[in-house]
Enzyme design. Structure first.
Site, PDB file in Angstrom:
ATOM      1  N   GLU A  29     -33.370  -9.071 -38.582  1.00 43.40           N
ATOM      2  CA  GLU A  29     -33.961  -8.241 -37.514  1.00 43.40           C
ATOM      3  C   GLU A  29     -33.518  -6.782 -37.717  1.00 43.40           C
ATOM      4  OE1 GLU A  29     -31.840  -8.728 -33.802  1.00 43.40           O
ATOM      5  OE2 GLU A  29     -33.595  -8.184 -32.593  1.00 43.40           O
ATOM      6  N   LYS A  57     -41.274  -8.941 -30.969  1.00 43.12           N
ATOM      7  CA  LYS A  57     -40.305  -9.764 -30.225  1.00 43.12           C
ATOM      8  C   LYS A  57     -40.642  -9.862 -28.742  1.00 43.12           C
ATOM      9  CE  LYS A  57     -35.221 -10.002 -29.680  1.00 43.12           C
ATOM     10  NZ  LYS A  57     -33.965  -9.325 -30.105  1.00 43.12           N
ATOM     11  N   ASN A  79     -29.430 -10.136 -35.072  1.00 44.91           N
ATOM     12  CA  ASN A  79     -28.224  -9.301 -34.945  1.00 44.91           C
ATOM     13  C   ASN A  79     -27.494  -9.848 -33.727  1.00 44.91           C
ATOM     14  OD1 ASN A  79     -28.377  -6.308 -36.459  1.00 44.91           O
ATOM     15  ND2 ASN A  79     -30.386  -7.193 -36.089  1.00 44.91           N
ATOM     16  N   ASN A  90     -39.945  -4.313 -31.194  1.00 44.12           N
ATOM     17  CA  ASN A  90     -38.999  -4.883 -32.166  1.00 44.12           C
ATOM     18  C   ASN A  90     -39.824  -5.877 -32.986  1.00 44.12           C
ATOM     19  OD1 ASN A  90     -36.959  -6.218 -33.519  1.00 44.12           O
ATOM     20  ND2 ASN A  90     -35.591  -6.319 -31.747  1.00 44.12           N
ATOM     21  N   GLU A 130     -31.946  -3.409 -25.435  1.00 43.80           N
ATOM     22  CA  GLU A 130     -33.282  -3.767 -25.943  1.00 43.80           C
ATOM     23  C   GLU A 130     -34.333  -3.667 -24.839  1.00 43.80           C
ATOM     24  OE1 GLU A 130     -34.098  -6.766 -28.911  1.00 43.80           O
ATOM     25  OE2 GLU A 130     -31.979  -7.315 -28.850  1.00 43.80           O
ATOM     26  N   CYS A 181     -34.465 -13.007 -33.447  1.00 43.75           N
ATOM     27  CA  CYS A 181     -33.154 -13.111 -32.809  1.00 43.75           C
ATOM     28  C   CYS A 181     -33.128 -13.911 -31.512  1.00 43.75           C
ATOM     29  CB  CYS A 181     -32.542 -11.726 -32.604  1.00 43.75           C
ATOM     30  SG  CYS A 181     -30.771 -11.861 -32.289  1.00 43.75           S
TER      31      CYS A 181
HETATM   32  N1  CDV Z   1     -30.546  -9.048 -31.060  1.00 40.41           N
HETATM   33  C1  CDV Z   1     -30.463 -10.056 -30.172  1.00 40.41           C
HETATM   34  O1  CDV Z   1     -31.471 -10.523 -29.662  1.00 40.41           O
HETATM   35  N2  CDV Z   1     -29.207 -10.503 -29.871  1.00 40.41           N
HETATM   36  C2  CDV Z   1     -28.958 -11.513 -28.889  1.00 40.41           C
HETATM   37  C3  CDV Z   1     -27.623 -11.311 -28.213  1.00 40.41           C
HETATM   38  C4  CDV Z   1     -27.573 -10.077 -27.435  1.00 40.41           C
HETATM   39  C5  CDV Z   1     -27.313 -12.452 -27.256  1.00 40.41           C
HETATM   40  C6  CDV Z   1     -28.980 -12.909 -29.472  1.00 40.41           C
HETATM   41  O2  CDV Z   1     -29.594 -13.787 -28.843  1.00 40.41           O
HETATM   42  O3  CDV Z   1     -28.371 -13.169 -30.503  1.00 40.41           O
END
Ligand code: CDV
Length: 313
Positions: free
Chosen positions: A47, A124, A194, A107, A143, A169
């Site tokens: 990501e 996203k 991430n 994103n 975000e 993510c």
């Molecule tokens: N980049 C993300 O979406 N990170 C989230 C964290 C913040 C919980 C994740 O679900 O990994």
């Protein structure tokens, strides 16, 4: 029968704020060359691959925010990646912050096939964190401030010899993300993340970061009879530790390859897309066994008490 895609999960170590795009693209190209030397058909990056994970900072000046976004793809700075892929005949997927000509911020993840055609784009949907400055946190997770919720659901594209899907993510923690693609016969889900080890609103989860990461990817793969290629940006980025453990998960739910380091690392697996068949045809034959008409409407408050607590991040 077997339909093999050899896939490379290109985990990337920390990208600091001072690291410019050409330096990051150079690292991506190195991983791509390594993938090509292993005869990979496809390489998957994390990501927001091109920059540091900027939602960790509160920024008031929109120009400072927009500096992390891409206005075109490919751009001069990302062209070397696209050119190298075309030269090597390898497909690739990576995440980036997208600023559209209409001024919308997403994103985003992109899928490019072996001919260089941009076959799929996903924006996203599950944006974690918060939209306002929360100074009590060790770091922000903005975000919800810097991105709009994705506007095009989860697509599945026939590319590279199979049905390919993408999520980003936090999407991986939600069964709906997998199921929306499962219902479209997805065979391989490409997923970059991430994930800070520390979760400021719920520090008691910190020791379980890797476990939860694996738990959701393994469950999502099994319950939808699909491969999942989960790829981290990890290491200590601007003082924030992010988990690695990039994994290639089979439709059996088993992890068949996992990164061992917290840096740039390629893991390679030969994935037989036909392994999805016995799951899709038996235990998870949706047509035969799902009962959506019997799931009923969600009735608010059938006596259940909603949990209290502040917003999660
Ligand atoms: N980049 C993300 O979406 N990170 C989230 C964290 C913040 C919980 C994740 O679900 O990994």
């Amino acid at each position: 029968m077997s339909r093999i895609i050899t896939v490379g999960a290109a985990q990337m170590g920390a990208i600091q704020r001072a690291d410019n795009r050409p330096a990051v693209v150079k690292r991506m190209v190195e991983l791509m060359r390594e993938a090509a030397s292993h005869r990979c058909d496809l390489i998957v990056y994390p990501e927001l691959t091109l920059t540091t994970f900027f939602p960790r900072w509160w920024m008031e000046n929109q120009d400072d925010v927009d500096a992390f976004f891409e206005r075109e793809m490919p751009s001069n700075e990302t062209a070397p990646l696209f050119n190298e892929a075309a030269k090597l005949g390898i497909g690739f997927s990576f995440g980036y912050a997208e600023l559209t000509p209409e001024g919308r911020h997403f994103n985003t993840a992109l899928l490019v096939d072996k001919t260089g055609r941009q076959v799929g784009k996903y924006r996203k949907i599950h944006l974690p964190g918060h939209a306002e400055h929360e100074p009590w946190r060790a770091f922000q997770h903005l975000e919800k401030r810097y991105f709009e919720v994705g506007d095009r659901s989860w697509g599945v594209w026939n590319a590279l010899g199979g049905n390919m899907g993408m999520m980003i993510c936090n999407d991986r923690r939600w069964p709906e993300s997998y199921r929306m693609m499962g219902l479209q016969s997805v065979e391989m889900i490409l997923l970059g993340y991430n994930t800070p080890r520390h979760n400021p609103p719920a520090p008691d989860h910190d020791r379980l970061s890797e476990f939860h990461n694996q738990l959701v990817m393994q469950a999502g793969a099994y319950q939808n009879g699909t491969w999942v290629v989960g790829v981290a940006k990890c290491g200590v980025e601007e003082g924030c530790e992010m988990i690695g453990a990039s994994s290639i998960v089979a439709p059996t739910g088993e992890i068949i390859g996992q990164a061992l380091t917290q840096g740039d690392e390629l893991i390679v697996a030969r994935c037989d897309l036909d392994l999805t068949r016995s799951y899709k045809a038996s235990i998870f034959n949706f047509e035969m066994h799902r009962q959506p008409e019997h799931y009923g409407r969600i009735v608010q408050q059938r006596g259940a008490v909603p949990p209290e607590g502040r917003s999660e991040g």
